[in-house]
Design an enzyme around this catalytic site. Structure first.
Site, short mmCIF file in Angstrom:
data_model
loop_
_atom_site.label_atom_id
_atom_site.label_comp_id
_atom_site.label_asym_id
_atom_site.label_seq_id
_atom_site.Cartn_x
_atom_site.Cartn_y
_atom_site.Cartn_z
CE1 TYR A 136 21.56 -3.08 19.89
CE2 TYR A 136 22.10 -3.87 17.69
CZ TYR A 136 21.57 -2.90 18.52
OH TYR A 136 21.02 -1.75 17.97
CB THR A 171 23.28 7.97 17.88
OG1 THR A 171 23.54 6.60 18.20
CG2 THR A 171 22.36 8.06 16.68
N1 LIG Z 1 23.01 4.06 16.27
C1 LIG Z 1 23.08 2.91 15.61
O1 LIG Z 1 24.11 2.58 15.02
C2 LIG Z 1 21.87 2.00 15.58
C3 LIG Z 1 21.82 1.01 14.58
C4 LIG Z 1 20.72 0.16 14.53
C5 LIG Z 1 19.68 0.32 15.43
N2 LIG Z 1 19.75 1.29 16.39
C6 LIG Z 1 18.63 1.39 17.33
O2 LIG Z 1 18.07 2.69 17.24
C7 LIG Z 1 17.40 3.00 18.47
C8 LIG Z 1 17.81 4.41 18.90
O3 LIG Z 1 19.20 4.40 19.16
P1 LIG Z 1 20.14 5.68 18.98
O4 LIG Z 1 21.27 5.25 18.13
O5 LIG Z 1 19.35 6.88 18.63
O6 LIG Z 1 20.73 5.74 20.49
P2 LIG Z 1 20.81 6.91 21.59
O7 LIG Z 1 21.55 6.30 22.73
O8 LIG Z 1 21.32 8.17 21.00
O9 LIG Z 1 19.27 7.13 21.98
C9 LIG Z 1 18.56 6.17 22.71
C10 LIG Z 1 17.59 6.87 23.63
O10 LIG Z 1 16.87 5.85 24.34
C11 LIG Z 1 16.78 6.24 25.71
N3 LIG Z 1 16.63 5.06 26.56
C12 LIG Z 1 17.55 4.12 26.89
N4 LIG Z 1 17.02 3.24 27.75
C13 LIG Z 1 15.73 3.62 27.96
C14 LIG Z 1 14.67 3.12 28.75
N5 LIG Z 1 14.82 2.05 29.53
N6 LIG Z 1 13.47 3.75 28.71
C15 LIG Z 1 13.30 4.85 27.94
N7 LIG Z 1 14.28 5.40 27.20
C16 LIG Z 1 15.49 4.78 27.21
C17 LIG Z 1 18.08 7.00 26.00
O11 LIG Z 1 17.92 7.86 27.14
C18 LIG Z 1 18.27 7.75 24.68
O12 LIG Z 1 17.66 9.03 24.71
C19 LIG Z 1 17.80 1.90 19.45
O13 LIG Z 1 16.73 0.97 19.57
C20 LIG Z 1 19.01 1.25 18.80
O14 LIG Z 1 19.17 -0.10 19.17
C21 LIG Z 1 20.81 2.13 16.49
#
Ligand SMILES: NC(=O)c1ccc[n+]([C@@H]2O[C@H](COP(=O)([O-])OP(=O)(O)OC[C@H]3O[C@@H](n4cnc5c(N)ncnc54)[C@H](O)[C@@H]3O)[C@@H](O)[C@H]2O)c1
Length: 252
Positions: A136, A171
């Site tokens: 990651y 999330t």
């Molecule tokens: N939640 C955290 O702690 C956190 C921290 C840092 C960064 N992020 C980043 O934030 C972004 C959003 O994450 P989140 O926490 O809202 O997660 P989440 O799982 O709630 O939402 C992610 C969304 O992406 C969609 N998705 C997954 N694979 C996909 C694909 N191949 N094509 C299209 N859509 C796809 C899923 O269906 C989901 O709706 C991500 O890039 C994640 O790495 C999250």
């Protein structure tokens, strides 16, 4: 009014960003791999044909695009001797190559317009790299590098690029997690579930960063503090990371 495409908009940060953009009067195409309420277009970011269809839909609907938000992503990780190469390939395919494909799809549109903004959702893990999360960390660091490159390369066309680097926020991201290192997944799940902020608060800070034209958007205090420690006091940062690594020994 800006024309915006957001990936991964079915839930989490993507859904919060769609809501935030729309509240400000922007026109948004909400896309996701899964169909769900609030999703306008099916777009799996790993599928080239889906990107081509998304570009066609954008051109037909608006004739162009102002902001591309590459938000979709999955959780991964695992200790170096536990995670498999297939897990590395899986997370790279989505979290890095998905962003690469989205960027490459819309660069011709942005160049033609001589305007546009690519916003990539990276992670604090792309800047500071805790033990147990090599895959990651590595793909998110690549997203940071990709974004900086995009900003330099497209500057002659007046196109900007920003990378969003949040710390953990609450999330369902962990439900996407795959991997052999189940003990480590449990540690990350606890960090996400216990995070102080949710996606709505992160989205507010991200929108402010986009407006300000920030190339690096650090939307939460924990992330700003961790990155400042790395830049300002490397020995203290390393000591913190090593203490965290030592705690992983308890996982066996
Ligand atoms: N939640 C955290 O702690 C956190 C921290 C840092 C960064 N992020 C980043 O934030 C972004 C959003 O994450 P989140 O926490 O809202 O997660 P989440 O799982 O709630 O939402 C992610 C969304 O992406 C969609 N998705 C997954 N694979 C996909 C694909 N191949 N094509 C299209 N859509 C796809 C899923 O269906 C989901 O709706 C991500 O890039 C994640 O790495 C999250």
């Amino acid at each position: 009014m800006r024309r915006v495409l957001v990936t991964g908009a079915a839930r989490g940060l993507g859904a919060a960003l769609v809501h935030g953009f729309r509240e400000r009067g922007d026109a948004v195409l909400a896309t996701d791999r899964v169909t769900a309420e609030g999703v306008d277009l099916a777009l799996d970011i790993t599928v080239p044909e889906d990107w081509a269809a998304a570009r066609a839909a954008v051109e037909e609907r608006w004739g162009g695009l102002d902001v591309l938000v590459n938000n979709a992503g999955v959780a991964g990780g695992g200790r170096l001797d536990v995670a498999t190469l297939d897990e590395w390939r899986w997370i790279t395919e989505i979290n890095l190559f998905g962003v690469v494909q989205g960027t490459a799809t819309f660069v011709p549109v942005f160049k033609r317009q001589r305007s546009g903004h690519v916003v990539n959702v990276g992670s604090l893990a792309g800047l500071v790299h805790p033990a147990g999360m090599a895959s990651y960390n590595a793909v998110k660091a690549a997203v940071v590098a990709l974004t900086e490159t995009t900003g330099h390369e497209l500057a002659p066309w007046g196109v900007r690029a920003s990378v969003v680097c949040p710390s953990y926020f609450r999330t369902d991201l962990i439900s996407s997690m795959q991997g052999r290192d189940e003990a480590l997944s449990g540690v990350i799940a606890d960090l996400v579930a216990g995070a102080p902020l949710g996606p709505d608060e992160i989205a507010v800070a991200v929108l402010a960063g986009i407006d300000a034209g920030d190339e690096l958007i650090l939307p939460d205090e924990a992330g700003r503090a961790a990155y400042a420690l790395k830049l300002g006091d490397r020995p203290a940062y390393d000591a913190t990371m090593r203490r965290q690594a030592a705690r992983l020994q308890a996982l066996g």
